[in-house]
Scaffold this active site. Structure first.
Site, PDB file in Angstrom:
ATOM      1  N   TYR A 159       1.187   1.076 -11.574  1.00 36.21           N
ATOM      2  CA  TYR A 159       1.470   1.945 -12.598  1.00 36.21           C
ATOM      3  C   TYR A 159       3.024   2.746 -13.444  1.00 36.21           C
ATOM      4  O   TYR A 159       2.400   3.255 -14.050  1.00 36.21           O
ATOM      5  CB  TYR A 159       0.401   3.154 -12.061  1.00 36.21           C
ATOM      6  N   LYS A 216      -1.803  -9.346  -2.304  1.00 26.84           N
ATOM      7  CA  LYS A 216      -2.385 -10.383  -2.840  1.00 26.84           C
ATOM      8  C   LYS A 216      -1.703 -11.680  -3.349  1.00 26.84           C
ATOM      9  O   LYS A 216      -0.819 -12.243  -3.696  1.00 26.84           O
ATOM     10  CB  LYS A 216      -3.119 -10.464  -4.368  1.00 26.84           C
ATOM     11  N   ASP A 252      -9.194  -8.399  -2.205  1.00 29.57           N
ATOM     12  CA  ASP A 252     -10.019  -8.617  -2.204  1.00 29.57           C
ATOM     13  C   ASP A 252     -10.978  -9.323  -0.889  1.00 29.57           C
ATOM     14  O   ASP A 252     -12.912  -8.450  -0.661  1.00 29.57           O
ATOM     15  CB  ASP A 252     -10.677 -10.790  -3.321  1.00 29.57           C
ATOM     16  N   ASP A 306      -5.802   2.442  -4.891  1.00 30.66           N
ATOM     17  CA  ASP A 306      -6.770   2.979  -5.448  1.00 30.66           C
ATOM     18  C   ASP A 306      -8.031   2.801  -5.512  1.00 30.66           C
ATOM     19  O   ASP A 306      -8.991   3.634  -5.599  1.00 30.66           O
ATOM     20  CB  ASP A 306      -6.085   3.179  -6.896  1.00 30.66           C
ATOM     21  N   ASP A 322     -11.175   4.741  -3.037  1.00 29.22           N
ATOM     22  CA  ASP A 322     -12.401   5.444  -3.586  1.00 29.22           C
ATOM     23  C   ASP A 322     -13.453   4.747  -3.189  1.00 29.22           C
ATOM     24  O   ASP A 322     -14.339   4.895  -2.876  1.00 29.22           O
ATOM     25  CB  ASP A 322     -12.556   4.932  -4.839  1.00 29.22           C
TER      26      ASP A 322
END
Length: 387
Positions: A142, A193, A226, A250, A254
């Site tokens: 970001y 990851k 994942d 993020d 959620d």
């Protein structure tokens, strides 16, 4: 007790509506717990764009630095989709995080017993769920450079974002996660990851070394992002504290929020480091958005905003008793059967934003052992979502 300085930034959409209910709780704290707050309110997001032509003014950043804590609502509205990317309402929260050095975003996902049926997962999967996701919030993709949109020689375009982390950035958010775990179930799961991203490989190496050097008493496990997403819906109670980067945090927070039944239920805190003059910068906000489609209708759920105040009391001011009272009051209201539209279910009583706020204050009076100043008018309640 000294007066605490709060900067309140309601923002857009339902932000002002749910923030008004926080005002009721703050007033109760002054009336019943003798807590004193000096409150300054200002505009951010679309509201600031409309008034000043920018999503956040330098004056607001200065006020945020001078405040003991910032209570933020929400920003964003499709009406501002036409403005340039560098003037979008969401820049308000991004700039606050970056300019105040708020690097650790704490997002709890806790299931209230009364809302077990609101989740899309089976009750036996989520009962007792209490996860804390610690998201690094001023680095990663970001904020990484280079970034932008460029035109290629053939006239097509290419968008660029860069995922980048340093040892120091990973260590400081890792310490927050390990310190929190010591007060909970003493287990940190680090998520990245590393199998396809060099930044993830560094993340894993740094967190592993930090645990061995400074937190050998805390259990550490690692998980690919994942797989973590899959495990959150398969067996979420295996997690205690999850620490991860900006992008994965993020997404995963959620996802975790929906385990609890509604985005409207969950607060968050974003914390910085203690400054040279002894200040502890921190910002508190619900994780739901501005929900412009329901703004002004009086039906938004104020609980996440009220629980954000509870986190503020706990982490910025050390007022754990008052924070626990607010959480207990919310739990009691939900157990009584009151529901806003987003968490409505059969047999419950549907109420609007203001009545939910009033009901929470009423429960606070009960917990304090005081006669309530007012009750919830039955005319404001509708059964089974009707009316």
């Amino acid at each position: 007790m000294s007066v605490k300085k709060l900067l309140v930034l309601p923002g857009d959409g339902i932000g002002p509506e749910v923030m008004r209910e926080v005002g009721r709780v703050i007033a109760w704290l002054g009336r019943r717990r003798d807590l004193r707050f000096e409150i300054t309110e200002d505009l951010v997001g679309g509201a600031s764009l409309e008034a000043y032509g920018t999503p956040i003014r330098d004056e607001v950043i200065t006020r945020a630095r001078e405040a003991d804590a910032v209570l933020f609502g929400s920003v964003g509205d499709p009406k501002w989709n036409h403005v340039g990317f560098d003037r979008r309402p969401e820049l308000a929260i991004l700039r606050l995080r970056q300019d105040l050095g708020l690097f650790a975003n704490l997002r709890p996902a806790k299931v209230f017993d009364a809302l077990i049926d609101a989740s899309t997962l089976r009750p036996d999967v989520i009962r007792g769920l209490d996860i804390m996701i610690v998201r690094e919030s001023v680095g990663g993709i970001y904020f990484g450079e280079p970034r932008g949109v460029e035109t290629l020689p053939d006239g097509t375009k290419r968008g660029i974002n860069t995922e980048v982390y340093t040892t120091a950035e990973i260590e400081r958010v890792g310490r927050v996660a390990f310190d929190l775990a010591r007060k909970r179930d003493n287990h940190v799961c680090s998520v990245e990851k590393h199998n396809v991203m060099e930044s993830g490989l560094l993340w894993k190496e740094v967190i592993t070394a930090l645990q061995a050097r400074e937190y050998p008493d805390v259990k550490l496990t690692h998980m690919l992002a994942d797989n973590c997403a899959m495990q959150l819906v398969r067996n979420p109670r295996q997690f205690d504290v999850v620490v991860t980067g900006n992008l994965f945090g993020d997404l995963l927070s959620d996802l975790a929020s929906m385990l609890t039944g509604s985005l409207g239920m969950l607060p968050s805190a974003t914390l910085g480091s203690v400054t040279a003059d002894g200040r502890f910068p921190a910002l508190y906000e619900p994780i739901h958005g501005s929900a412009p489609d329901i703004a002004g209708q009086g039906i938004a759920n104020p609980i996440a905003q009220i629980l954000s105040l509870a986190m503020l009391l706990k982490y910025s001011f050390g007022m754990e008793a008052e924070a626990a009272m607010i959480e207990d009051a919310v739990s009691a209201v939900l157990a009584s059967g009151l529901r806003t539209a987003d968490i409505m279910s059969d047999g419950m009583a549907r109420v609007g934003t203001s009545v939910m706020g009033e009901a929470i204050v009423r429960e606070l009076d009960k917990l304090q052992g005081c006669p309530p100043a007012y009750g919830v008018p039955s005319s404001a309640i509708s059964k089974n979502g009707e009316g």
